[in-house]
Structure formats: C-alpha cells, structure tokens
Write an enzyme that holds these catalytic residues in place. Structure first.
Site, PDB file in Angstrom:
ATOM      1  N   HIS A   1       0.780  -1.220  -0.016  1.00 13.81           N
ATOM      2  CA  HIS A   1      -0.042   0.023   0.015  1.00 13.81           C
ATOM      3  C   HIS A   1       1.027   1.311   0.024  1.00 13.81           C
ATOM      4  O   HIS A   1       0.727   2.224  -0.750  1.00 13.81           O
ATOM      5  CB  HIS A   1      -0.955   0.173   1.206  1.00 13.81           C
ATOM      6  CG  HIS A   1      -2.139  -0.961   0.924  1.00 13.81           C
ATOM      7  ND1 HIS A   1      -1.914  -2.195   0.842  1.00 13.81           N
ATOM      8  CD2 HIS A   1      -3.561  -0.554   1.103  1.00 13.81           C
ATOM      9  CE1 HIS A   1      -3.246  -2.928   0.734  1.00 13.81           C
ATOM     10  NE2 HIS A   1      -4.148  -1.919   1.083  1.00 13.81           N
TER      11      HIS A   1
ATOM     12  N   ARG B   1      -1.986   1.508   7.865  1.00 16.89           N
ATOM     13  CA  ARG B   1      -1.747  -0.043   7.676  1.00 16.89           C
ATOM     14  C   ARG B   1      -1.032  -0.315   9.245  1.00 16.89           C
ATOM     15  O   ARG B   1      -1.110  -1.564   9.576  1.00 16.89           O
ATOM     16  CB  ARG B   1      -0.607   0.018   6.777  1.00 16.89           C
ATOM     17  CG  ARG B   1      -0.998   0.488   5.315  1.00 16.89           C
ATOM     18  CD  ARG B   1      -2.045  -0.259   4.918  1.00 16.89           C
ATOM     19  NE  ARG B   1      -1.578  -1.869   4.682  1.00 16.89           N
ATOM     20  CZ  ARG B   1      -2.707  -2.535   4.210  1.00 16.89           C
ATOM     21  NH1 ARG B   1      -4.010  -2.461   4.393  1.00 16.89           N
ATOM     22  NH2 ARG B   1      -2.348  -4.035   3.955  1.00 16.89           N
TER      23      ARG B   1
ATOM     24  N   HIS C   1       0.757  -4.133   8.802  1.00 15.96           N
ATOM     25  CA  HIS C   1       2.240  -3.807   8.664  1.00 15.96           C
ATOM     26  C   HIS C   1       2.866  -3.467  10.041  1.00 15.96           C
ATOM     27  O   HIS C   1       2.133  -2.771  10.781  1.00 15.96           O
ATOM     28  CB  HIS C   1       2.518  -3.071   7.481  1.00 15.96           C
ATOM     29  CG  HIS C   1       2.202  -3.782   6.251  1.00 15.96           C
ATOM     30  ND1 HIS C   1       3.174  -4.626   5.797  1.00 15.96           N
ATOM     31  CD2 HIS C   1       1.114  -3.197   5.306  1.00 15.96           C
ATOM     32  CE1 HIS C   1       2.465  -4.803   4.266  1.00 15.96           C
ATOM     33  NE2 HIS C   1       1.576  -3.995   4.300  1.00 15.96           N
TER      34      HIS C   1
END
Length: 236
Positions: free
Chosen positions: A114, A161, A167
């Site tokens: 992303h 994220r 992540h």
C-alpha cells in the site's frame, strides 16, 4: 529484529488507543492506498486531464506492484497480528489490540505494498500538478501545495496500515522510500507512444520473471505459502 517488531507492536497499540475515534478515517485511508485504487481510480482521472500523466500512472503502478511482490518474496517480512502469537514474547503482558477485516492479509509483509504503490503513483500525480501550477503561476509556494498533499496521503496510508495491524512501522517506511524512488525514476522514462508489442513483451516479461523467481525459491526449499498457514492459525 525482535526488538524492532516488539516496538512496532507497542506503537500500534498506542496508535489504536489514542486514535480510536479516527477508525473510519484509517479504514478509508487503507482502501485509498490499496494498489487496485491506482488502476481503478487514479489512472482514469489522471488520463482524462493528461495523457502522458495517465500513461505514467499505469506504468509506475504496474512496475511498483511487481517489484513489491518480488521484494516480499525475498525479504520475508512478518505480519504483526500473527507474529504476536508466533513470537511468544507477550505471554505475561498481552497488548490490547483490535482486529479488523483487513488485518490478516496473507503474504509476507515487507515492504508495505500500500505504501510503496501509493508513494510511487501519487508522486507522478503530484509532480505533474507541481509542473502545471508553476508554469501557470510561477509561484513556488502555490506549486508546493501538491507536495503537502503528497506527504499527508503517505502519512494517512502508512498510519492506517499500522493501525489495522497489517504492517509494522518499518515496513511502511521502507515502502514509502522505495515507492518514492521508483516514482522519481520511472516518471522520467514514460513509455508514451510505444507500440503494442512493447507493452505485451513487458507484461509477459514481468509475469515470467515472477514465475521463475517463485519456482526458483521453491526449488531452494523456501516455502512462500508459510504466511497463509500462519494467517489461518492466528486470525479469526
């Protein structure tokens, strides 16, 4: 790396607790940062205003998505939610974390796709806007406005994220840096006006190289499906 992962978990917990009221903002940001958005949203609008910029968006998004996949296979980054269970470092003190539908994405986590694709694609858009504004206004301050937007969207996608535990922070940072470099380099070499054979050959080349890498790693005894098993084990 254990200390880096551990600090990332506590940072994610802090982010969830202190920005709980912004949950919808983070979820929206992570959808905007999805690599599919570059093809479905950014490309059509950019192409409408500038053919060259539209082709550049498609070009950069395809290469950055392919490179992100390759890097993930080579770097084998962990994902936060299942790493907590696998590491067994939080037996005595469990972090208070909230799981989301997008938390347990399968596949290695480093670097963040992303962040990487967003940084690469939006650099094309922002640099095009900067050139357009400067050529019409000759104002450095006004022309710098798109750069501010670029920074804000990277921060929003990156934090989203981490917030949803897809992540670790260092994976997001790595994705942003790699994406920015790709955006700068590839936007200078846009294959505008190339024949169909060029794009067909490029697509086949990217596909075959990814397949060959996958087969090669498998032959070396590296299990690229390890993350799927972990996701099924720890995610509900």
């Amino acid at each position: 790396m254990e200390s880096v992962y551990t600090q990332g978990i506590w940072l994610a917990e802090t982010l969830q607790q202190r920005t709980k009221s912004l949950e919808n903002v983070w979820l929206f940001s992570t959808h905007i940062g999805d690599p599919k958005a570059a093809f479905l949203l950014v490309f059509p609008f950019t192409y409408f205003f500038s053919k060259r910029a539209g082709v550049a968006v498609l070009w950069v998004s395809a290469i950055s998505e392919w490179l992100n996949l390759v890097l993930k296979w080579l770097l084998f980054g962990e994902r936060p939610f299942w790493w907590i269970g696998e590491s067994r470092l939080f037996v005595s003190v469990q972090p208070e974390l909230h799981q989301f539908p997008s938390t347990c994405e399968t596949g290695p986590g480093s670097p963040s796709g992303h962040a990487m694709v967003t940084a690469a694609v939006w650099w094309v858009v922002v640099s095009s806007l900067w050139s357009f504004l400067y050529s019409h206004t000759h104002s450095v301050l006004l022309s710098a406005a798109p750069c501010l937007f670029y920074g804000l969207i990277l921060v929003a996608v990156g934090l989203s994220r981490v917030f949803i535990l897809a992540h670790f922070p260092h994976q997001v940072i790595a994705g942003c840096i790699a994406g920015l470099i790709l955006g700068i380099v590839l936007s200078r070499r846009v294959p505008e006006g190339r024949p169909l054979l060029f794009f067909f050959s490029l697509s086949v080349g990217l596909l075959l190289s990814a397949v060959m890498l996958h087969v090669g790693l498998h032959q070396l005894g590296i299990d690229l499906s390890w993350s799927i098993a972990l996701a099924k084990k720890w995610c509900s």
